[in-house]
Design an enzyme around this catalytic site. Structure first.
Site, PDB file in Angstrom:
ATOM      1  N   CYS A   1       0.858  -1.188   0.000  1.00 57.03           N
ATOM      2  CA  CYS A   1       0.000   0.000   0.000  1.00 57.03           C
ATOM      3  C   CYS A   1       0.893   1.236   0.000  1.00 57.03           C
ATOM      4  O   CYS A   1       1.788   1.369   0.833  1.00 57.03           O
ATOM      5  CB  CYS A   1      -0.893  -0.016   1.247  1.00 57.03           C
ATOM      6  SG  CYS A   1      -1.896   1.475   1.438  1.00 57.03           S
TER       7      CYS A   1
ATOM      8  N   CYS B   1       0.425   3.280   3.519  1.00 61.22           N
ATOM      9  CA  CYS B   1       0.916   2.814   4.825  1.00 61.22           C
ATOM     10  C   CYS B   1       2.020   1.765   4.756  1.00 61.22           C
ATOM     11  O   CYS B   1       2.611   1.420   5.772  1.00 61.22           O
ATOM     12  CB  CYS B   1      -0.241   2.289   5.674  1.00 61.22           C
ATOM     13  SG  CYS B   1      -0.913   0.695   5.120  1.00 61.22           S
TER      14      CYS B   1
ATOM     15  N   CYS C   1      -7.195  -1.283   1.600  1.00 61.44           N
ATOM     16  CA  CYS C   1      -6.147  -1.763   2.492  1.00 61.44           C
ATOM     17  C   CYS C   1      -6.759  -1.939   3.877  1.00 61.44           C
ATOM     18  O   CYS C   1      -7.391  -1.019   4.407  1.00 61.44           O
ATOM     19  CB  CYS C   1      -5.000  -0.751   2.548  1.00 61.44           C
ATOM     20  SG  CYS C   1      -3.738  -1.154   3.769  1.00 61.44           S
TER      21      CYS C   1
ATOM     22  N   CYS D   1      -5.009   0.670   6.636  1.00 61.63           N
ATOM     23  CA  CYS D   1      -5.277   2.114   6.696  1.00 61.63           C
ATOM     24  C   CYS D   1      -6.594   2.529   6.036  1.00 61.63           C
ATOM     25  O   CYS D   1      -6.970   3.694   6.089  1.00 61.63           O
ATOM     26  CB  CYS D   1      -4.121   2.897   6.098  1.00 61.63           C
ATOM     27  SG  CYS D   1      -3.934   2.717   4.302  1.00 61.63           S
TER      28      CYS D   1
ATOM     29  N   CYS E   1      -8.439  -5.641  -9.738  1.00 58.49           N
ATOM     30  CA  CYS E   1      -8.093  -4.553 -10.642  1.00 58.49           C
ATOM     31  C   CYS E   1      -7.661  -3.384  -9.757  1.00 58.49           C
ATOM     32  O   CYS E   1      -8.492  -2.714  -9.143  1.00 58.49           O
ATOM     33  CB  CYS E   1      -9.320  -4.203 -11.481  1.00 58.49           C
ATOM     34  SG  CYS E   1      -9.024  -2.947 -12.704  1.00 58.49           S
TER      35      CYS E   1
END
Length: 142
Positions: free
Chosen positions: A55, A58, A105, A108, A130
């Site tokens: 991510c 984070c 995610c 976060c 995607c």
């Protein structure tokens, strides 16, 4: 588009001001406002580098290059997350008549993209995650 709303408290929680200070305007739009980058422009759409995709907001590791596949849809595609608890799924009814499943995610709450099933790709899961390139950072294998 408004900032992400969730009933959930995430392990990494920051104010919009903190996110804006850490992310570019484009990253903030996609990650924190559930935007979408244009197709075929993302840095990881055609990437073949072996490694782990994390991510961008984070740093949580989300996908591996082993599950990345060519879908020709304009965004990086994966057939499974690194582990089931690294992402969360939220019903997305933003397009009238076309409900989708948003992928965020789990650490976060940042928007990553969407997951689709039953499209006929020859992958072990018959799923296509995607994901916006701008939502990710690639950590190449050593």
């Amino acid at each position: 588009m408004s900032e992400l709303q969730s009933d959930r408290t995430y392990p990494v929680t920051k104010s919009d001001e903190q996110w804006r200070a850490e992310l570019t305007p484009q990253e903030f739009h996609v990650l924190r406002e559930a935007g979408t980058e244009r197709p075929f422009v993302g840095e990881y759409t055609d990437a073949k580098t072996v490694g782990v995709y994390a991510c961008r907001a984070c740093g949580t590791e989300l996908f591996t290059s082993e599950t990345k596949f060519e879908s020709h849809c304009g965004w990086p595609s994966f057939y499974a997350p690194l582990a089931g608890d690294t992402v969360e799924y939220i019903e997305d009814r933003s397009l009238p008549g076309r409900p989708r499943v948003e992928v965020r995610c789990a650490t976060c709450g940042s928007h990553l993209g969407h997951v689709f099933e039953g499209e006929g790709y020859e992958t072990p899961t018959d799923q296509r995650y995607c994901i916006n390139s701008i939502s990710l950072t690639l950590k190449p294998a050593s």
